[in-house]
Design a protein around this motif. Structure first.
Motif, PDB file in Angstrom:
ATOM      1  N   LEU A   1      40.926 -29.337 -70.203  1.00 54.19           N
ATOM      2  CA  LEU A   1      40.140 -28.446 -71.070  1.00 54.19           C
ATOM      3  C   LEU A   1      38.651 -28.745 -71.026  1.00 54.19           C
ATOM      4  O   LEU A   1      37.824 -27.834 -71.037  1.00 54.19           O
TER       5      LEU A   1
ATOM      6  N   PHE B   1      34.935 -25.488 -73.673  1.00 47.68           N
ATOM      7  CA  PHE B   1      36.287 -25.757 -73.195  1.00 47.68           C
ATOM      8  C   PHE B   1      36.732 -24.582 -72.334  1.00 47.68           C
ATOM      9  O   PHE B   1      36.469 -23.417 -72.667  1.00 47.68           O
TER      10      PHE B   1
ATOM     11  N   VAL C   1      39.829 -22.739 -71.378  1.00 49.15           N
ATOM     12  CA  VAL C   1      41.180 -22.622 -71.916  1.00 49.15           C
ATOM     13  C   VAL C   1      42.022 -21.704 -71.035  1.00 49.15           C
ATOM     14  O   VAL C   1      41.597 -20.585 -70.724  1.00 49.15           O
TER      15      VAL C   1
ATOM     16  N   ARG D   1      41.392 -18.593 -66.735  1.00 56.15           N
ATOM     17  CA  ARG D   1      40.831 -19.412 -67.812  1.00 56.15           C
ATOM     18  C   ARG D   1      39.719 -18.660 -68.528  1.00 56.15           C
ATOM     19  O   ARG D   1      39.025 -17.840 -67.930  1.00 56.15           O
TER      20      ARG D   1
ATOM     21  N   LEU E   1      46.413 -23.557 -79.518  1.00 59.42           N
ATOM     22  CA  LEU E   1      47.013 -23.476 -78.191  1.00 59.42           C
ATOM     23  C   LEU E   1      48.397 -24.110 -78.191  1.00 59.42           C
ATOM     24  O   LEU E   1      48.747 -24.877 -79.092  1.00 59.42           O
TER      25      LEU E   1
ATOM     26  N   LYS F   1      41.790 -14.918 -78.424  1.00 58.47           N
ATOM     27  CA  LYS F   1      41.834 -14.823 -76.967  1.00 58.47           C
ATOM     28  C   LYS F   1      40.607 -14.091 -76.427  1.00 58.47           C
ATOM     29  O   LYS F   1      40.679 -12.966 -75.948  1.00 58.47           O
TER      30      LYS F   1
ATOM     31  N   PHE G   1      46.744 -19.499 -75.464  1.00 59.98           N
ATOM     32  CA  PHE G   1      46.383 -19.080 -76.818  1.00 59.98           C
ATOM     33  C   PHE G   1      47.624 -18.681 -77.611  1.00 59.98           C
ATOM     34  O   PHE G   1      48.456 -17.906 -77.146  1.00 59.98           O
TER      35      PHE G   1
END
Length: 236
Positions: free
Chosen positions: A231, A67, A69, A57, A90, A80, A74
């Motif tokens: 998220l 967040f 992610v 992540r 996303l 990214k 991505f």
């Protein structure tokens, strides 16, 4: 013979002295090699993980809201990276909600012949900069342009927009348990798509998915809730 003894004695003393100096040097070298080997052993997993791939992540800040992610969620490589961003795009496989950055390929043979099904739910996170919230839009804007209520089907209410409105050729869908608000284009030459928004802190989350998925609208609503929780973490 008597002349050789002093020479032999001095040679033995010189060799013993040389050995006595070599012992601490060799000991120090051995300790240094051991220390280097220990450091290399401790750092080896780190080197391996960096070479093996990205972390699971990436922390991203959008609208001053954090967040976490998944790396493979991505859609754009330029986004990214960690740190503040104005927007991130996303995608997740549906219904598994696995993050996958592998694009869906279409062959030349079936490009014009078949309509490729969408197997992903798309999500854009953008900084809202105090723009009107999705809740306010639902309460004050949409009622100006929607038409009569359609019959409720499986707990989902449909409110068509008038043709002369800014949302012409779209319908508004409302559901409860789970809460769902989706504005969807109608099916035409291309299948209809839905847009569902929610606000967290300084960011707006905009989900997009095929209108056909509303046949199982509760599953879609639960999926969006699950992705939001993953998220941003649990609400406090």
């Amino acid at each position: 013979m008597s002349l050789l003894f002093p020479t032999t004695s001095r040679s033995r003393q010189w060799r013993r002295s040389r050995r006595s100096h070599l012992v601490p040097i060799m000991t120090g070298g051995l300790l240094a090699a051991t220390a280097l080997a220990l450091v290399a052993y401790l750092l080896w997993p780190t080197w391996q993980s960096r070479r093996a791939g990205d972390p699971d992540r990436i922390p991203v800040s959008v609208g001053a809201t954090l967040f976490n992610v998944p790396t493979h969620a991505f859609r754009r490589k330029v986004q990214k990276h960690s740190g503040p961003q104005e927007r991130v795009d996303l995608s997740y496989l549906y219904p598994s909600l696995e993050a996958s950055d592998v694009p869906t390929h279409v062959s030349i043979e079936n490009f014009d012949e078949t309509q490729q099904p969408i197997d992903r739910i798309f999500l854009s996170i953008t900084a809202h900069h105090e723009a009107m919230s999705p809740e306010a839009r639902l309460r004050t804007v949409y009622p100006r342009y929607d038409d009569q209520l359609m019959p409720v089907q499986d707990g989902l209410t449909t409110r068509p927009f008038r043709d002369a409105s800014p949302y012409s050729q779209e319908d508004l869908f409302l559901g409860e348990a789970p809460a769902l608000v989706a504005r969807c284009t109608r099916d035409a030459r291309t299948p209809g798509m839905c847009l569902s928004e929610r606000r967290i802190g300084g960011a707006d989350l905009v989900f997009r998915f095929p209108r056909a998925w509303l046949e199982q609208w509760r599953e879609v609503g639960n999926a969006m809730d699950a992705l939001t929780l993953q998220l941003s973490g649990p609400k406090r």
